[in-house]
Design a protein around this motif. Structure first.
Motif, PDB file in Angstrom:
ATOM      1  N   GLY A 147       0.802  -1.215   0.000  1.00  0.00           N
ATOM      2  CA  GLY A 147       0.000   0.000   0.000  1.00  0.00           C
ATOM      3  C   GLY A 147       0.838   1.269   0.000  1.00  0.00           C
ATOM      4  O   GLY A 147       0.317   2.384   0.141  1.00  0.00           O
ATOM      5  N   GLY A 148       2.161   1.102  -0.161  1.00  0.00           N
ATOM      6  CA  GLY A 148       3.068   2.243  -0.113  1.00  0.00           C
ATOM      7  C   GLY A 148       3.180   2.976  -1.442  1.00  0.00           C
ATOM      8  O   GLY A 148       2.494   2.653  -2.422  1.00  0.00           O
ATOM      9  N   THR A 149       4.064   3.962  -1.461  1.00  0.00           N
ATOM     10  CA  THR A 149       4.238   4.833  -2.619  1.00  0.00           C
ATOM     11  C   THR A 149       5.401   4.365  -3.485  1.00  0.00           C
ATOM     12  O   THR A 149       6.441   3.948  -2.970  1.00  0.00           O
ATOM     13  CB  THR A 149       4.500   6.285  -2.163  1.00  0.00           C
ATOM     14  N   VAL A 150       5.206   4.463  -4.792  1.00  0.00           N
ATOM     15  CA  VAL A 150       6.263   4.159  -5.751  1.00  0.00           C
ATOM     16  C   VAL A 150       6.828   5.487  -6.263  1.00  0.00           C
ATOM     17  O   VAL A 150       6.095   6.335  -6.764  1.00  0.00           O
ATOM     18  CB  VAL A 150       5.751   3.335  -6.934  1.00  0.00           C
ATOM     19  N   HIS A 151       8.130   5.657  -6.133  1.00  0.00           N
ATOM     20  CA  HIS A 151       8.799   6.879  -6.564  1.00  0.00           C
ATOM     21  C   HIS A 151       9.655   6.595  -7.792  1.00  0.00           C
ATOM     22  O   HIS A 151      10.523   5.715  -7.763  1.00  0.00           O
ATOM     23  CB  HIS A 151       9.686   7.438  -5.445  1.00  0.00           C
ATOM     24  N   PHE A 152       9.423   7.338  -8.848  1.00  0.00           N
ATOM     25  CA  PHE A 152      10.236   7.234 -10.056  1.00  0.00           C
ATOM     26  C   PHE A 152      11.274   8.351 -10.020  1.00  0.00           C
ATOM     27  O   PHE A 152      10.929   9.532  -9.977  1.00  0.00           O
ATOM     28  CB  PHE A 152       9.366   7.374 -11.310  1.00  0.00           C
ATOM     29  N   VAL A 153      12.541   7.973 -10.007  1.00  0.00           N
ATOM     30  CA  VAL A 153      13.624   8.952  -9.955  1.00  0.00           C
ATOM     31  C   VAL A 153      14.381   8.928 -11.279  1.00  0.00           C
ATOM     32  O   VAL A 153      14.880   7.882 -11.704  1.00  0.00           O
ATOM     33  CB  VAL A 153      14.588   8.666  -8.791  1.00  0.00           C
ATOM     34  N   SER A 154      14.448  10.067 -11.919  1.00  0.00           N
ATOM     35  CA  SER A 154      15.120  10.178 -13.215  1.00  0.00           C
ATOM     36  C   SER A 154      16.586  10.534 -13.018  1.00  0.00           C
ATOM     37  O   SER A 154      16.911  11.535 -12.390  1.00  0.00           O
ATOM     38  CB  SER A 154      14.429  11.244 -14.069  1.00  0.00           C
ATOM     39  N   TRP A 155      17.460   9.709 -13.577  1.00  0.00           N
ATOM     40  CA  TRP A 155      18.896   9.990 -13.526  1.00  0.00           C
ATOM     41  C   TRP A 155      19.384  10.606 -14.828  1.00  0.00           C
ATOM     42  O   TRP A 155      20.502  11.086 -14.915  1.00  0.00           O
ATOM     43  CB  TRP A 155      19.678   8.708 -13.217  1.00  0.00           C
ATOM     44  N   ARG A 156      18.537  10.533 -15.835  1.00  0.00           N
ATOM     45  CA  ARG A 156      18.923  11.149 -17.111  1.00  0.00           C
ATOM     46  C   ARG A 156      17.660  11.599 -17.831  1.00  0.00           C
ATOM     47  O   ARG A 156      16.784  10.781 -18.117  1.00  0.00           O
ATOM     48  CB  ARG A 156      19.705  10.167 -17.983  1.00  0.00           C
ATOM     49  N   HIS A 157      17.594  12.903 -18.131  1.00  0.00           N
ATOM     50  CA  HIS A 157      16.408  13.420 -18.798  1.00  0.00           C
ATOM     51  C   HIS A 157      16.734  14.661 -19.616  1.00  0.00           C
ATOM     52  O   HIS A 157      15.901  15.527 -19.830  1.00  0.00           O
ATOM     53  CB  HIS A 157      15.312  13.765 -17.773  1.00  0.00           C
ATOM     54  N   ASN A 158      17.976  14.745 -20.066  1.00  0.00           N
ATOM     55  CA  ASN A 158      18.411  15.961 -20.748  1.00  0.00           C
ATOM     56  C   ASN A 158      18.154  15.940 -22.252  1.00  0.00           C
ATOM     57  O   ASN A 158      18.362  16.938 -22.931  1.00  0.00           O
ATOM     58  CB  ASN A 158      19.907  16.204 -20.506  1.00  0.00           C
ATOM     59  N   LYS A 159      17.710  14.810 -22.771  1.00  0.00           N
ATOM     60  CA  LYS A 159      17.507  14.719 -24.212  1.00  0.00           C
ATOM     61  C   LYS A 159      16.211  13.979 -24.497  1.00  0.00           C
ATOM     62  O   LYS A 159      16.080  12.790 -24.213  1.00  0.00           O
ATOM     63  CB  LYS A 159      18.690  14.001 -24.876  1.00  0.00           C
ATOM     64  N   ALA A 160      15.244  14.674 -25.034  1.00  0.00           N
ATOM     65  CA  ALA A 160      13.928  14.072 -25.292  1.00  0.00           C
ATOM     66  C   ALA A 160      14.048  12.918 -26.270  1.00  0.00           C
ATOM     67  O   ALA A 160      14.729  13.011 -27.292  1.00  0.00           O
ATOM     68  CB  ALA A 160      12.977  15.129 -25.843  1.00  0.00           C
ATOM     69  N   GLY A 161      13.379  11.812 -25.931  1.00  0.00           N
ATOM     70  CA  GLY A 161      13.324  10.673 -26.831  1.00  0.00           C
ATOM     71  C   GLY A 161      14.557   9.808 -26.847  1.00  0.00           C
ATOM     72  O   GLY A 161      14.614   8.809 -27.564  1.00  0.00           O
ATOM     73  N   TYR A 162      15.574  10.149 -26.061  1.00  0.00           N
ATOM     74  CA  TYR A 162      16.821   9.375 -26.087  1.00  0.00           C
ATOM     75  C   TYR A 162      17.271   9.065 -24.672  1.00  0.00           C
ATOM     76  O   TYR A 162      17.697   9.960 -23.945  1.00  0.00           O
ATOM     77  CB  TYR A 162      17.919  10.145 -26.823  1.00  0.00           C
ATOM     78  N   ASP A 163      17.144   7.811 -24.276  1.00  0.00           N
ATOM     79  CA  ASP A 163      17.640   7.378 -22.972  1.00  0.00           C
ATOM     80  C   ASP A 163      17.129   8.287 -21.871  1.00  0.00           C
ATOM     81  O   ASP A 163      17.890   8.748 -21.027  1.00  0.00           O
ATOM     82  CB  ASP A 163      19.170   7.370 -22.997  1.00  0.00           C
ATOM     83  N   ASN A 164      15.837   8.549 -21.881  1.00  0.00           N
ATOM     84  CA  ASN A 164      15.235   9.536 -21.005  1.00  0.00           C
ATOM     85  C   ASN A 164      14.406   8.856 -19.918  1.00  0.00           C
ATOM     86  O   ASN A 164      13.326   8.325 -20.189  1.00  0.00           O
ATOM     87  CB  ASN A 164      14.365  10.494 -21.841  1.00  0.00           C
ATOM     88  N   ASP A 165      14.917   8.885 -18.681  1.00  0.00           N
ATOM     89  CA  ASP A 165      14.229   8.222 -17.570  1.00  0.00           C
ATOM     90  C   ASP A 165      12.885   8.877 -17.262  1.00  0.00           C
ATOM     91  O   ASP A 165      11.937   8.201 -16.858  1.00  0.00           O
ATOM     92  CB  ASP A 165      15.093   8.262 -16.309  1.00  0.00           C
TER      93      ASP A 165
END
Length: 230
Positions: free
Chosen positions: A166-184
């Protein structure tokens, strides 16, 4: 980590840039893999001029079937021989380099980031907290698994966490500097869109790696598709 600006276009400019730093670190999981050798193709020109010394950290291989060309082996040997520190991803990477005729002389395995001290962040929402790091792998890197299959795995993982804790799921992005390419960040949104509304989720877009590390360490459980957060 400091933003050093655009990559220098000439060898003298590259040498000045490197020598202005406290240390010169070469890394990346696929640094010694085929097609990834281009940052080193002139290493013999600038390598001898570096005063600070070179360190090769977190280096590994993408696939055990990769074979380096003779020129790539020669360049890799030069870099590894010159490096003051060599830290590989794991023993499979060491075995791979040995197979290519290279002696890395590694002093450690895994991500050297584990040696850093991180103060865990206090995550919002109801606990327990599951932190996940999911990638959108570039199409040219996908060989044996698709992004769709990966997203489905994380969808089922999030559902199970919800049902059992019943807990929370946290999505942490380590890479998001380029749209559509290896973007967490994009991958996180894709997984959340697949989940029922009653599953508690939070998508984090850290401003830097320090914040990403703090958020990741704040989880009770971490499941990461990337090496570094683990």
């Amino acid at each position: 980590e400091v933003d050093m600006g655009p990559w220098p276009k000439t060898i003298p400019a590259l040498v000045r840039r490197f020598n202005s730093c406290g240390a010169v670190v070469f890394g990346g999981g696929s640094l010694l893999a085929p097609t990834k050798m281009h940052p080193m193709d002139r290493v013999r020109e600038w390598g001898p001029k570096i005063k600070k010394g070179l360190h090769v950290l977190g280096t590994g291989v993408r696939r055990e079937t990769d074979v380096l060309s003779k020129n790539e082996v020669d360049l890799a040997r030069y870099l590894l021989d010159k490096a003051k520190t060599v830290w590989l991803r794991g023993h499979e990477s060491a075995a791979y380099l040995t197979k290519q005729g290279l002696d890395a002389g590694a002093v450690g395995y895994g991500d050297p980031g584990i040696l850093c001290e991180v103060e865990p962040a206090r995550l919002p929402g109801k606990g327990p907290h599951l932190v996940v790091v999911v990638r959108n792998v570039p199409d040219e890197e996908v060989k044996n698994v698709s992004n769709a299959a990966t997203h489905e795995f994380f969808r089922r993982l999030c559902l199970r966490w919800h049902e059992e804790t019943g807990g929370t799921v946290h999505f942490v992005s380590w890479r998001h500097n380029k749209a559509g390419y290896d973007n967490d960040h994009e991958a996180a949104h894709a997984v959340v869109a697949m989940l029922p509304k009653n599953v508690k989720t939070k998508i984090h877009k850290p401003k830097d790696y320090a914040q990403a590390a703090a958020l990741t360490c704040g989880g009770d459980v971490v499941v990461s598709q990337r090496l570094h957060p683990t």
